[in-house]
Design an enzyme around this catalytic site. Structure first.
Site, PDB file in Angstrom:
ATOM      1  N   GLY A  17       0.771  -1.374   0.127  1.00  0.00           N
ATOM      2  CA  GLY A  17       0.023  -0.076  -0.045  1.00  0.00           C
ATOM      3  C   GLY A  17       0.761   1.272  -0.010  1.00  0.00           C
ATOM      4  O   GLY A  17       1.714   1.338  -0.540  1.00  0.00           O
ATOM      5  N   SER A  18       0.452   2.271   0.681  1.00  0.00           N
ATOM      6  CA  SER A  18       0.992   3.482   0.598  1.00  0.00           C
ATOM      7  C   SER A  18       2.639   3.653   1.086  1.00  0.00           C
ATOM      8  O   SER A  18       3.029   4.500   0.816  1.00  0.00           O
ATOM      9  CB  SER A  18       0.069   4.442   1.417  1.00  0.00           C
ATOM     10  OG  SER A  18      -1.155   4.666   0.867  1.00  0.00           O
ATOM     11  N   THR A  19       2.907   2.547   2.045  1.00  0.00           N
ATOM     12  CA  THR A  19       4.183   2.772   2.541  1.00  0.00           C
ATOM     13  C   THR A  19       5.251   2.477   1.264  1.00  0.00           C
ATOM     14  O   THR A  19       6.275   2.861   1.315  1.00  0.00           O
ATOM     15  CB  THR A  19       4.498   1.425   3.559  1.00  0.00           C
ATOM     16  OG1 THR A  19       3.990   0.313   3.087  1.00  0.00           O
ATOM     17  CG2 THR A  19       3.758   1.858   4.715  1.00  0.00           C
ATOM     18  N   ASN A  20       4.686   2.116   0.215  1.00  0.00           N
ATOM     19  CA  ASN A  20       5.584   1.659  -1.111  1.00  0.00           C
ATOM     20  C   ASN A  20       5.592   2.939  -1.892  1.00  0.00           C
ATOM     21  O   ASN A  20       6.594   3.173  -2.598  1.00  0.00           O
ATOM     22  CB  ASN A  20       4.719   0.779  -2.092  1.00  0.00           C
ATOM     23  CG  ASN A  20       5.703   0.409  -3.120  1.00  0.00           C
ATOM     24  OD1 ASN A  20       6.790  -0.328  -2.555  1.00  0.00           O
ATOM     25  ND2 ASN A  20       5.456   0.628  -4.304  1.00  0.00           N
TER      26      ASN A  20
END
Length: 658
Positions: free
Chosen positions: A371-374
């Protein structure tokens, strides 16, 4: 009958019926050959007939030696054959020679057996009578970075009885004593005490030395004990999924116990024991053939206190959020893992009460879409390639169309003019897609690989899942967009934590490690080989990313729950849809909530990655995983005695207007 005596001979001369007189010419009459006297022959015949012996049936009649036999009146018997006996001295000499030959053969065989082949026969006899058994050795400890034990071997006793050494009059006494001391079934103990034929019957295993000493003081005949070792795992270390456990044979079955078994196990010694005719061993006999070599102590990079706290914080959050499970990774910027917690977990002291899923180390075995950690990788690639800057302004609507898909941000908003800093702070999917399109599929794929996606972590832990990173040639129309904000690929928790460690380490990626080295008998640490190091980003790009990530935890960011008083914190939330295993799409699959970051932001010392799988009460990364990050990071900073930040965070422009 008249007779006259011959005066010359002084004999009576017979008359006419006697011998024949002289015939004509004055000479004694002779009977011509072939003639016989009728009266003389009759008399001889009359005398011989009654004296003739009867022959046994089947035996030829014996020939007569008288005149009747010669007259041809009956069959003439063959003459009697006489056998001469051989010389007895010769027989004695032959027998003596034969006896001498036999004795020489026996003597030669004895010489061969007792002199020439003696070692061979002695060895064969020894092989039959003696057997070799292993002498257990001490398995090396597994400790944290400070020498605190995660796994240790303690000395125990195996208590046994030698039935042949127990007098009949003492069997009841020995049976009662063993039954009472160990609280065992008396009939079972009695059967072992009286076992025949047997020299070795195990009564109780894993007996503490102090307990054996109490029994030994009773002086029970035929009762003994052997030294053995038991693997013990201190309670509530929170490292069961990583450390693993050993089997009944003392060898590692899972976790580091299995991976490092050759180092930890050492080399058992050997002892020769005498074996009875039934194959039972007599443990009190024989000598040591080889001394045991203790296993080496393995020192990890973990901190026991941080590991325990991370496990507790994770367990509480999983239960509170009603999640399926989760992981927490604490890591130094240089790749050393400080904590690796996983839930659900188990107690290595009670293996039989756990399941295979309980024992799996989800920190490396559970792959998820980041998700957004990427998004930090998308921004990193674009910055490093000079395609954008932290303050480059993008027009960011609520949603955007790509091919047949519409992508939108998590919350509705009017079209905004956001800087790259603002896109990261607000975690905009639409803005990140635009940055990803600047970098392109090939460029994004290249940086994902540089950060360690789609490849082993280097920890060499059982069950590791490398995740999924497909070649860009196989990406379909919308995959560049989805990969840009962390969907359409998968990673494990250690891989994701390594991304933030690389940024915190001035752009140099160091392969994660969990083993610091081995400790020798002198107490000195022999460090493991240096891990692989690779520069992924420039120091300037890393500093720019650090500033962006610090804005995420600021007052206008999506992770205010991750703030820690006194410390500047940089991090990123992550909320990703999960694939429904029954349908193969995201419908009804739930979510993965994550948070990854480091502190102090101005001088990073510790990275923490939190993942919660399918939480039910709250699925956004900031709300679900942020508080766990703050808890574990706060405890870690204090435990490692990392001082608070002594500077204020910079003023970060998030929008075109500031």
């Amino acid at each position: 009958m008249s007779s006259s005596r011959d005066p010359r001979r002084g004999r009576r001369r017979p008359g006419g019926t006697g011998r024949p007189g002289p015939g004509p010419g004055g000479q004694r009459g002779e009977r011509p050959r072939g003639a016989r006297s009728s009266d003389g022959a009759g008399r001889r015949a009359g005398r011989e007939t009654p004296q003739r012996r009867r022959q046994p049936s089947g035996t030829p009649p014996r020939r007569s030696t008288g005149s009747a036999g010669r007259s041809g009146s009956g069959p003439v018997p063959p003459p009697r054959r006489r056998f001469r006996r051989r010389d007895p001295q010769r027989r004695i000499r032959v027998a003596g020679v034969l006896i001498l030959v036999v004795m020489v053969l026996f003597a030669g065989r004895l010489v061969q057996i007792q002199a020439i082949d003696a070692p061979t026969y002695a060895s064969a006899a020894s092989d039959v009578r003696l057997s070799t058994i292993d002498i257990p050795t001490t398995r090396g400890e597994i400790t944290d970075a400070n020498g605190n034990a995660f796994a240790v071997s303690v000395e125990v006793r195996t208590v046994f009885v030698d039935p042949e050494e127990v007098p009949d009059s003492k069997r009841a006494e020995v049976t009662d004593a063993l039954t009472e001391h160990f609280d065992l079934d008396r009939d079972v103990v009695a059967g072992k005490v009286a076992a025949e034929p047997s020299r070795y019957q195990v009564i109780k295993e894993e007996v503490p030395p102090a307990e054996w000493k109490e029994l030994e003081e009773l002086g029970l005949e035929g009762v003994g004990a052997q030294v053995d070792y038991k693997r013990v795992y201190p309670e509530e270390t929170g490292a069961a999924d990583l450390v693993g456990f050993v089997g009944d044979d003392g060898h590692g079955l899972e976790g580091l116990e299995a991976v490092l078994d050759d180092t930890l196990a050492g080399e058992p010694g050997t002892r020769q024991v005498e074996t009875g005719i039934t194959g039972t061993r007599i443990p009190m006999t024989g000598g040591t053939a080889k001394e045991p070599v203790p296993g080496k102590e393995v020192r990890l990079t973990l901190d026991r206190d941080i590991q325990w706290h991370a496990q507790q914080a994770l367990a509480e959050s999983v239960e509170e959020m009603d999640a399926e499970g989760g992981s927490v990774i604490a890591m130094r910027p240089t790749g050393e893992v400080v904590a690796m917690a996983d839930y659900p977990s188990y107690s290595p002291n009670e293996i039989n009460e756990s399941t295979a899923s309980d024992r799996a180390n989800g920190a490396v075995a559970e792959a998820f879409e980041p998700g957004s950690t990427n998004k930090v990788i998308t921004a990193a690639g674009a910055l490093e390639e000079g395609l954008t800057t932290p303050e480059t302004v993008y027009t960011v609507p609520y949603s955007i169309q790509r091919y047949d898909e519409t992508f939108s941000d998590s919350e509705y908003h009017e079209t905004e003019r956001l800087t790259l800093n603002g896109i990261m702070a607000k975690s905009s999917n639409v803005g990140t897609i635009q940055v990803g399109e600047q970098l392109g599929a090939e460029g994004l794929y290249e940086y994902l690989g540089k950060f360690g996606f789609g490849q082993p972590t280097g920890l060499d832990l059982p069950g590791e899942n490398e995740g999924i990173l497909t070649d860009p040639d196989d990406w379909w129309g919308t995959q560049l967009a989805t990969v840009s904000f962390g969907q359409g690929l998968s990673v494990n928790a250690v891989q994701m934590a390594s991304v933030y460690a690389t940024i915190a380490n001035d752009g140099v990626r160091v392969e994660p490690s969990v083993v610091a080295g081995t400790v020798g008998e002198d107490g000195e640490l022999s460090a493991t080989e240096e891990p692989t190091r690779e520069r992924v980003l420039s120091e300037e790009t890393s500093d720019e990313l650090g500033t962006m990530l610090e804005a995420v935890t600021g007052d206008e960011g999506t992770a205010q729950q991750a703030q820690i008083p006194g410390y500047r914190v940089a991090g990123k939330t992550g909320t990703a849809s999960r694939v429904n295993p029954e349908t193969g799409d995201y419908e009804g699959g739930g979510y993965t909530a994550a948070f990854a970051g480091f502190a102090p932001a101005d001088d990073p010392e510790l990275i923490v990655q939190v993942v919660l799988h399918n939480p039910q009460k709250e699925h956004y990364g900031g709300e679900a995983a942020g508080p766990v990050f703050s808890d574990v990071m706060s405890f870690g900073l204090k435990t490692l005695e990392i001082p608070p930040s002594d500077s204020e965070p910079p003023d970060i422009r998030l929008t075109e207007d500031g």
